[in-house]
Every structure is written in C-alpha cells, then in structure tokens.
Design an enzyme around this catalytic site. Structure first.
Site, mmCIF file in Angstrom:
data_model
loop_
_atom_site.group_PDB
_atom_site.id
_atom_site.type_symbol
_atom_site.label_atom_id
_atom_site.label_comp_id
_atom_site.label_asym_id
_atom_site.label_seq_id
_atom_site.Cartn_x
_atom_site.Cartn_y
_atom_site.Cartn_z
ATOM 1 N N PHE A 188 0.889 -1.192 -0.063
ATOM 2 C CA PHE A 188 -0.090 0.177 -0.093
ATOM 3 C C PHE A 188 0.771 1.206 0.040
ATOM 4 C CE2 PHE A 188 0.734 -1.744 4.288
ATOM 5 C CZ PHE A 188 1.112 -0.565 4.873
ATOM 6 N N ARG A 189 2.216 1.088 -0.307
ATOM 7 C CA ARG A 189 3.094 2.300 -0.594
ATOM 8 C C ARG A 189 3.539 2.979 0.455
ATOM 9 N NH1 ARG A 189 6.014 5.158 -1.913
ATOM 10 N NH2 ARG A 189 6.334 6.240 -3.689
ATOM 11 N N LEU A 190 3.118 2.462 1.775
ATOM 12 C CA LEU A 190 4.027 2.939 2.973
ATOM 13 C C LEU A 190 5.275 2.296 3.464
ATOM 14 C CD1 LEU A 190 2.829 5.860 3.951
ATOM 15 C CD2 LEU A 190 2.128 4.358 5.964
ATOM 16 N N HIS A 191 6.048 2.177 2.357
ATOM 17 C CA HIS A 191 7.490 1.344 2.457
ATOM 18 C C HIS A 191 8.055 2.006 3.642
ATOM 19 C CE1 HIS A 191 6.041 0.196 -1.520
ATOM 20 N NE2 HIS A 191 6.633 1.221 -2.004
ATOM 21 N N PRO A 210 9.067 6.939 1.792
ATOM 22 C CA PRO A 210 9.122 6.444 0.649
ATOM 23 C C PRO A 210 8.824 6.780 -0.777
ATOM 24 C CG PRO A 210 7.250 5.433 1.919
ATOM 25 C CD PRO A 210 7.782 6.652 2.564
#
Ligand SMILES: Cc1cc2nc3c(=O)[nH]c(=O)nc-3n(C[C@H](O)[C@H](O)[C@H](O)COP(=O)(O)O)c2cc1C
Length: 210
Positions: A188-191, A210
């Site tokens: 979900f892109r919140l690396h 990120p």
C-alpha cells in the site's frame, strides 16, 4: 472507522534496520534471508555514468560482500562499464529481492581488484565460462551470434588439454559503499525506508519517506 485501519493493514514488522547502527549488519541479515527465499539473490543492477554524462545500468553478479572489500564483481576491463568506471569510479548497486520484498541501494567508489585476486577467482569458474571469457569481447560489436560461437570453439581448440588462463583484461572491481538506502516494500505504498551515509568514518542514519 479510521482507527480500524491500524488493525487491517499489515505494517512492516520491527526489523534489524530499525535497531542497527551499521548498515552492513542490515545487509548481511537481509542477504542471508534473500539467499534462502529469492532467486539469484546476488544479482544487482550496477549503474555507471557514461562519457556523455548519461547513466547506464546493467546486472552483475556480486561474488563477495565484506566490510573490508565492499561489493565484489567480475567483468571485462574493455567493456563499456569498465571504461565508464575508469572515467568516473562512483557507481550505484541496487538489489531487489522480490520474495523478501526488500530493496537495497548502495552508492560508492569502485576500485580494480588485483591480478592475484582475479586469478584466484577465475580458477574457480567452470571451464566453459573461462572459454567464454576469451571468446566474448564484451560490449564490442560481433557480426552475428554464429560468429561468437565460432570464436568460442576456436578458443576451446586452442586450450584443449590445458588449463584455461585468465585473459589479462578479465578482472573485477570492488565497491566501497558510502551510502545505503534500505527499503521494505508494502503493497500500500507506505514502505519503510532507512538511509545510511558515511560522514567522517561514522555511519549516520535517518528514515526517509518512501
Ligand atoms: C543476471 C545477470 C548477471 C550478470 N552478471 C554479470 C557479471 O557479473 N559481469 C559482467 O560483466 N556481466 C554480467 N552480466 C551481463 C551484463 O548485464 C551486461 O550485459 C554486460 O556486462 C555488458 O555490459 P556493458 O556493455 O554495459 O559493459 C549479467 C547479466 C545478467 C542478466
């Protein structure tokens, strides 16, 4: 409810990257995990800067990693990448381990390995790879793939019944990193992203968006 999100989403677990003060500790842990889970864990993209200042990337296989020698790979000193390194020794190496879901980027300076180190490693290579090292004038044009095969068989004939010596231009580099950028992938892109930079011999650490 927004508060439910905390339970629904799988955020990355606490990781060695959170506690480590030495990026090599993180690299070694992640790498040993990737060697078990991932295919070709030692493949990294090597980026160099060309004579026209444009970047150029390709994969290489990292054959050794240590604090002393950094990242070691072997190649042809007449190749484009080697010429680019001789002109500008600063390179970037980037690993992506798809199953582990981790990316590591390093930036550092490349140094040529010694003849002795290259000899020792060349001796461990399969004979067919040793012959290919003679046959392939890496990065130079060849009239056809058939021509390349012909050259391979010519060298097989030439060295028949004897050890294949290392071509003098077949050598390697080691890259001493000055920066590491570690990323734990989330869908979900919140690396989670942690950056290390070497300043006056001390690794400084920070989290990056990120
Ligand atoms: C998985 C993989 C690993 C590779 N490993 C090496 C390597 O260790 N050394 C090398 O010279 N080329 C290796 N190659 C080939 C390079 O990617 C590249 O095509 C070649 O070295 C020529 O690059 P250059 O013209 O930019 O110098 C590998 C390719 C792949 C796909």
């Amino acid at each position: 409810m927004v508060s439910d999100l905390e339970n629904e989403i799988e955020f990355p677990e606490p990781d060695i990257v959170d506690e480590a003060s030495d990026p090599f500790d993180v690299f070694f842990r992640w790498y040993s995990e990737a060697e078990i889970k991932d295919n070709v864990a030692n493949a990294a993209t090597l980026s160099t800067v060309r004579y026209d200042h444009k970047p150029s990337s390709r994969y290489v296989l990292i054959k050794e990693v240590s604090r002393e020698k950094g990242f070691v790979f072997y190649t042809n000193l007449k190749s484009n990448k080697a010429k680019e390194i001789f002109q500008n020794p600063y390179v970037s190496l980037c690993f992506f381990w798809t199953i582990s879901g981790k990316q590591v980027r390093t930036i550092g300076r490349a140094y040529e390995l010694s003849d002795k180190e290259a000899d020792e490693y060349f001796k461990t290579r399969p004979r067919l790879s040793q012959l290919s090292a003679w046959a392939s004038e890496q990065s130079s044009p060849v009239s056809s793939y058939e021509e390349l095969k012909k050259r391979f068989f010519e060298f097989a004939e030439k060295f028949n019944g004897q050890d294949v010596p290392r071509p003098p231009w077949w050598k390697g580099f080691y890259v001493i990193p000055e920066e590491f950028d570690f990323l734990i992938y989330t869908p979900f892109r919140l690396h989670k992203r942690v950056f290390f930079i070497l300043k006056n011999g001390i690794w400084q650490k920070s989290y990056l968006c990120p």
